[in-house]
Design an enzyme around this catalytic site. Sequence first.
Site, PDB file in Angstrom:
ATOM      1  N   GLU A   1       5.197   1.300   3.736  1.00  0.00           N
ATOM      2  CA  GLU A   1       5.891   2.314   3.413  1.00  0.00           C
ATOM      3  C   GLU A   1       7.807   1.974   3.883  1.00  0.00           C
ATOM      4  OE1 GLU A   1       3.482   6.095   5.679  1.00  0.00           O
ATOM      5  OE2 GLU A   1       4.159   4.337   6.813  1.00  0.00           O
TER       6      GLU A   1
ATOM      7  N   GLY B   1       3.165   1.149   7.719  1.00  0.00           N
ATOM      8  CA  GLY B   1       4.658   1.425   7.367  1.00  0.00           C
ATOM      9  C   GLY B   1       5.214  -0.069   7.071  1.00  0.00           C
TER      10      GLY B   1
ATOM     11  N   ALA C   1       3.081  -0.787  11.511  1.00  0.00           N
ATOM     12  CA  ALA C   1       3.984  -0.104  13.088  1.00  0.00           C
ATOM     13  C   ALA C   1       2.549  -1.007  13.725  1.00  0.00           C
ATOM     14  CB  ALA C   1       4.059   1.034  13.184  1.00  0.00           C
TER      15      ALA C   1
ATOM     16  N   GLU D   1      -3.998   3.615   7.540  1.00  0.00           N
ATOM     17  CA  GLU D   1      -3.949   3.382   9.268  1.00  0.00           C
ATOM     18  C   GLU D   1      -5.006   4.334   8.899  1.00  0.00           C
ATOM     19  OE1 GLU D   1      -1.136   3.833   6.339  1.00  0.00           O
ATOM     20  OE2 GLU D   1       0.649   3.673   7.476  1.00  0.00           O
TER      21      GLU D   1
HETATM   22  N1  DAK Z   1       0.466  -4.271  15.043  1.00  0.00           N
HETATM   23  C1  DAK Z   1       0.088  -4.859  16.401  1.00  0.00           C
HETATM   24  N2  DAK Z   1      -0.353  -5.941  16.504  1.00  0.00           N
HETATM   25  C2  DAK Z   1      -0.500  -6.763  14.855  1.00  0.00           C
HETATM   26  C3  DAK Z   1      -0.093  -5.780  13.643  1.00  0.00           C
HETATM   27  C4  DAK Z   1      -0.195  -4.176  13.541  1.00  0.00           C
HETATM   28  N3  DAK Z   1      -0.314  -3.856  12.918  1.00  0.00           N
HETATM   29  N4  DAK Z   1      -0.864  -6.473  12.390  1.00  0.00           N
HETATM   30  C5  DAK Z   1      -1.844  -7.800  12.986  1.00  0.00           C
HETATM   31  N5  DAK Z   1      -0.739  -7.958  14.266  1.00  0.00           N
HETATM   32  C6  DAK Z   1      -1.242  -9.339  15.617  1.00  0.00           C
HETATM   33  C7  DAK Z   1      -2.964  -9.388  15.364  1.00  0.00           C
HETATM   34  O1  DAK Z   1      -3.143  -8.553  16.174  1.00  0.00           O
HETATM   35  C8  DAK Z   1      -2.444 -10.562  15.640  1.00  0.00           C
HETATM   36  O2  DAK Z   1      -2.595 -11.008  16.787  1.00  0.00           O
HETATM   37  P1  DAK Z   1      -2.893 -11.663  18.072  1.00  0.00           P
HETATM   38  O3  DAK Z   1      -4.288 -10.982  18.512  1.00  0.00           O
HETATM   39  O4  DAK Z   1      -3.314 -13.450  17.423  1.00  0.00           O
HETATM   40  O5  DAK Z   1      -1.891 -11.331  19.209  1.00  0.00           O
HETATM   41  C9  DAK Z   1      -1.909 -11.293  14.969  1.00  0.00           C
HETATM   42  O6  DAK Z   1      -0.606 -10.310  14.285  1.00  0.00           O
HETATM   43  C10 DAK Z   1      -2.400 -11.837  13.693  1.00  0.00           C
HETATM   44  O7  DAK Z   1      -2.708 -10.972  12.790  1.00  0.00           O
HETATM   45  P2  DAK Z   1      -5.093 -11.022  13.412  1.00  0.00           P
HETATM   46  O8  DAK Z   1      -5.084 -12.174  13.801  1.00  0.00           O
HETATM   47  O9  DAK Z   1      -5.672  -9.726  13.121  1.00  0.00           O
HETATM   48  O10 DAK Z   1      -4.726 -11.920  11.322  1.00  0.00           O
HETATM   49  P3  DAK Z   1      -5.746 -11.568  10.025  1.00  0.00           P
HETATM   50  O11 DAK Z   1      -5.748 -12.527   9.858  1.00  0.00           O
HETATM   51  O12 DAK Z   1      -7.046 -11.742  10.490  1.00  0.00           O
HETATM   52  O13 DAK Z   1      -5.525 -10.095   9.442  1.00  0.00           O
HETATM   53  C11 DAK Z   1      -4.645  -8.059   8.939  1.00  0.00           C
HETATM   54  C12 DAK Z   1      -4.439  -9.889   9.130  1.00  0.00           C
HETATM   55  C13 DAK Z   1      -2.505  -7.908   8.734  1.00  0.00           C
HETATM   56  C14 DAK Z   1      -5.373  -7.405   7.599  1.00  0.00           C
HETATM   57  C15 DAK Z   1      -4.713  -7.533  10.003  1.00  0.00           C
HETATM   58  O14 DAK Z   1      -4.066  -8.773  10.987  1.00  0.00           O
HETATM   59  C16 DAK Z   1      -4.739  -6.013  10.034  1.00  0.00           C
HETATM   60  O15 DAK Z   1      -5.886  -5.393   9.297  1.00  0.00           O
HETATM   61  N6  DAK Z   1      -3.840  -6.088  10.694  1.00  0.00           N
HETATM   62  C17 DAK Z   1      -3.851  -4.160  11.009  1.00  0.00           C
HETATM   63  C18 DAK Z   1      -3.026  -3.761   9.846  1.00  0.00           C
HETATM   64  C19 DAK Z   1      -2.719  -2.264  10.198  1.00  0.00           C
HETATM   65  O16 DAK Z   1      -4.075  -1.026   9.996  1.00  0.00           O
HETATM   66  N7  DAK Z   1      -1.800  -1.625   9.445  1.00  0.00           N
HETATM   67  C20 DAK Z   1      -1.349   0.057   9.818  1.00  0.00           C
HETATM   68  C21 DAK Z   1      -0.913   0.795  11.502  1.00  0.00           C
HETATM   69  S1  DAK Z   1       0.177   2.042  11.488  1.00  0.00           S
HETATM   70  C22 DAK Z   1       5.365   6.243  11.636  1.00  0.00           C
HETATM   71  C23 DAK Z   1       5.965   5.703  11.026  1.00  0.00           C
HETATM   72  C24 DAK Z   1       5.235   4.298  10.338  1.00  0.00           C
HETATM   73  C25 DAK Z   1       4.043   4.754  10.831  1.00  0.00           C
HETATM   74  C26 DAK Z   1       3.359   6.171  12.072  1.00  0.00           C
HETATM   75  C27 DAK Z   1       4.508   6.249  11.985  1.00  0.00           C
HETATM   76  N8  DAK Z   1       6.780   7.877  11.727  1.00  0.00           N
HETATM   77  C28 DAK Z   1       7.900   7.361  11.506  1.00  0.00           C
HETATM   78  C29 DAK Z   1       6.162   7.993  12.811  1.00  0.00           C
HETATM   79  C30 DAK Z   1       2.807   3.761  10.340  1.00  0.00           C
HETATM   80  C31 DAK Z   1       1.650   3.419  11.393  1.00  0.00           C
HETATM   81  C32 DAK Z   1       0.982   2.080  11.285  1.00  0.00           C
HETATM   82  O17 DAK Z   1       1.953   1.495  10.550  1.00  0.00           O
END
Ligand code: DAK
Length: 258
Positions: free
Chosen positions: A112, A109, A65, A132
């Site tokens: 998911e 997400g 997400a 998360e």
């Molecule tokens: N959100 C927003 N931007 C993201 C992102 C994310 N989840 N993942 C990556 N990006 C963006 C980065 O901010 C960056 O943007 P700029 O800084 O260039 O503007 C660009 O994508 C490239 O990312 P990185 O520079 O970080 O690239 P790396 O190769 O160093 O790392 C990475 C890639 C995928 C390992 C890293 O970006 C990362 O850890 N990303 C976050 C992963 C994460 O924590 N995902 C879980 C998010 S929480 C629900 C439904 C769903 C959910 C909740 C509730 N309901 C129906 C109620 C879901 C929640 C989640 O998914």
Amino acid sequence: MSYETLLTEKRGRVGLITLNRPKAFNALNSVLIGELAKALETFESDHDIGALVLTGGTQAFAAGADIKEMAQKSYIDCYREDFITRGWERTAQCRKPIVAAVAGYALGGGCEIAMMCDFIIAADNALFGQPELTVGTLPGAGGTQRLARAVGKSLAMDLCLTGRQITAEEALRAGLVSRVVPVGSLIAESLKAAEKIAALSLPIAMMVKESINRAFEVNLSEGIRFERRLFHASFGTRDQKEGMDAFTTKRSPHWTHS
Ligand code: DAK
């Protein structure tokens, strides 16, 4: 139809949906989730489509997400808007068979949404995880539920509690994905699988899907009873008559999806 965050196309009887926010690793923002629901509805109501493929890019299926979009929300914002609930379950509610073609990151997400599809074909560079907890929350679109059912308690706990990522090979061993293919042939192999399904009887394929999904909702005897009812119902279709006649008379079946 054109979308801001998706690409869609028809390949014969297969509907291909590509998540397309490459600069944000396909982070799932509210526009994308709304568009995904619309694209699924469009293909579901198209009688010429028999199966779908949902994919992303080669670097990321989806990295979760959109953290930037949700970071500042308060509890009351989330509760009042029923934050991102709308649209998210649409993939799981799709009645036509849907294959997830996953390359690169499928995190949070992203993992998911992939698990909401009927099966996952992974590219050899795919990475799955539920990180998360590392950003101060927990899976909210079925991550603790579908993952536990798919891979069992121990690995689900490991992924959700440590936030670590697993490779396509580990996901294959754990039963999260059905096959692993080279990243360069992911789309071709996934389309081939979907074409195979779409070439069969759509209503019967939908019954198969419904029956397997039932296994995750009810106990064994109720599941068997449900399967038996659908099995009986298949004898009310033209396609059952056609399929069995074609076998008996040694010819290829001509499905009418009726
Ligand atoms: N959100 C927003 N931007 C993201 C992102 C994310 N989840 N993942 C990556 N990006 C963006 C980065 O901010 C960056 O943007 P700029 O800084 O260039 O503007 C660009 O994508 C490239 O990312 P990185 O520079 O970080 O690239 P790396 O190769 O160093 O790392 C990475 C890639 C995928 C390992 C890293 O970006 C990362 O850890 N990303 C976050 C992963 C994460 O924590 N995902 C879980 C998010 S929480 C629900 C439904 C769903 C959910 C909740 C509730 N309901 C129906 C109620 C879901 C929640 C989640 O998914």
